[in-house]
Motif scaffolding. Structure first.
Motif, PDB file in Angstrom:
ATOM      1  N   LYS A 145       0.769  -1.077   0.151  1.00  0.00           N
ATOM      2  CA  LYS A 145       0.021  -0.162  -0.049  1.00  0.00           C
ATOM      3  C   LYS A 145       0.918   1.213  -0.025  1.00  0.00           C
ATOM      4  CE  LYS A 145      -3.947  -2.063   2.774  1.00  0.00           C
ATOM      5  NZ  LYS A 145      -4.593  -2.028   3.731  1.00  0.00           N
ATOM      6  N   GLN A 176      -1.870   8.638  -4.627  1.00  0.00           N
ATOM      7  CA  GLN A 176      -2.417   7.251  -5.321  1.00  0.00           C
ATOM      8  C   GLN A 176      -3.125   7.849  -6.297  1.00  0.00           C
ATOM      9  OE1 GLN A 176      -4.109   4.275  -2.956  1.00  0.00           O
ATOM     10  NE2 GLN A 176      -4.158   2.750  -4.494  1.00  0.00           N
ATOM     11  N   GLY A 180       2.846   4.722   1.140  1.00  0.00           N
ATOM     12  CA  GLY A 180       3.273   4.973   2.657  1.00  0.00           C
ATOM     13  C   GLY A 180       2.462   6.560   2.853  1.00  0.00           C
ATOM     14  N   LYS A 181       2.908   6.953   3.990  1.00  0.00           N
ATOM     15  CA  LYS A 181       2.387   8.226   4.399  1.00  0.00           C
ATOM     16  C   LYS A 181       2.927   9.220   3.701  1.00  0.00           C
ATOM     17  CE  LYS A 181       2.077  11.166   8.411  1.00  0.00           C
ATOM     18  NZ  LYS A 181       2.568  11.430   9.927  1.00  0.00           N
ATOM     19  N   GLY A 182       1.879  10.312   3.110  1.00  0.00           N
ATOM     20  CA  GLY A 182       2.412  11.359   2.297  1.00  0.00           C
ATOM     21  C   GLY A 182       2.359  10.846   0.723  1.00  0.00           C
ATOM     22  N   GLN A 183       2.089   9.822   0.263  1.00  0.00           N
ATOM     23  CA  GLN A 183       2.182   9.407  -1.137  1.00  0.00           C
ATOM     24  C   GLN A 183       1.108   9.685  -1.876  1.00  0.00           C
ATOM     25  OE1 GLN A 183       3.919   5.232  -0.842  1.00  0.00           O
ATOM     26  NE2 GLN A 183       5.860   6.319  -1.864  1.00  0.00           N
ATOM     27  N   TRP A 242       0.952   4.466  -7.323  1.00  0.00           N
ATOM     28  CA  TRP A 242       1.257   5.608  -6.286  1.00  0.00           C
ATOM     29  C   TRP A 242       2.651   6.029  -6.314  1.00  0.00           C
ATOM     30  CZ3 TRP A 242      -0.231   0.612  -4.678  1.00  0.00           C
ATOM     31  CH2 TRP A 242       0.856  -0.229  -4.086  1.00  0.00           C
ATOM     32  N   GLY A 291       5.558   9.297  -4.281  1.00  0.00           N
ATOM     33  CA  GLY A 291       5.920  10.014  -3.253  1.00  0.00           C
ATOM     34  C   GLY A 291       6.621  11.472  -4.079  1.00  0.00           C
TER      35      GLY A 291
END
Length: 218
Positions: free
Chosen positions: A97, A104, A99-102, A109, A111
């Motif tokens: 899945k 999608q 990650g934080k701040g990425q 997805w 960064g």
């Protein structure tokens, strides 16, 4: 006649909209629909003009990934451009899945993009690029690369000469020099993440001698 003109217009629009270079490995071919998702995601992440979309194997794992390259900025010999690494859920481990701040979009997805810098080397009116030239001038790198491209080098007995035929001399990844020790990286012929070589070289006048060779194979 109108239909022909309309078809030509549509074709021209498609080329101008998606006029970027594609470099896909066999196990990671993007469909037109997936390309649209990748383009939209890259733009959301800050890459407005796309020069290249590529896919790659993540050896030794079975996973695969996507990279988007932005427009180049050239100043003399220095080239810089943004690169965005993109993940695709179907090409990673089950349950992967963002990650934080990425961000999608669809099954993809990413960064933030990073900036990659390269140095342009010129040998016999042809351009080659390398990632770094630590401790060496561009002219010194060009002189050595020119000899390697022409096959004008020797190697010590400990170096397997047959393996040197697998070195892609047109794709130097880096040059570095510390004292009299010169280290140069090259990609393996064939690409697709098939490995790289690290060569240790010494100069005896105008003669090049490869003293050590390390090969990394996925």
């Amino acid at each position: 006649m109108k239909k022909i003109i309309l078809s030509l217009f549509t074709l021209t629009l498609a080329v101008s909209t998606y006029g970027f270079e594609r470099d896909y490995v066999k196990r990671a071919m993007l469909t037109k629909g997936q390309e649209k998702e990748v383009i939209a995601l890259a733009q959301k992440c800050g890459i407005k003009k796309i020069e290249k979309i590529s896919t790659h194997n993540m050896f030794p794992s079975p996973y695969r990934g996507v990279r988007v390259q932005g427009a180049e900025q050239v100043k003399g010999r220095e080239v810089s451009y943004q690169v965005l690494s993109i993940s695709h859920g179907e090409w990673l481990q089950p349950g992967a899945k963002p990650g934080k701040g990425q961000v999608q979009l669809g099954g993809f997805w990413a960064g933030k993009p990073y900036t990659r810098k390269q140095t342009i080397l010129k040998v016999d009116k042809k351009e080659y690029r390398t990632g770094s030239t630590q401790g060496m001038t561009a002219e010194e790198c060009e002189a050595i690369l020119g000899l390697l491209l022409k096959g004008e080098y020797d190697h010590e007995q400990a170096v397997n000469g047959k393996l040197l035929n697998q070195v892609d001399w047109t794709k130097p990844s880096r040059f570095s020099k510390r004292g009299d020790s010169i280290s140069i990286g090259f990609l393996h012929k064939g690409g697709d993440g098939s490995g790289f070589f690290d060569l240790q070289i010494k100069q005896d006048g105008k003669k090049l001698i490869i003293t050590q060779m390390f090969q990394a194979i996925p």
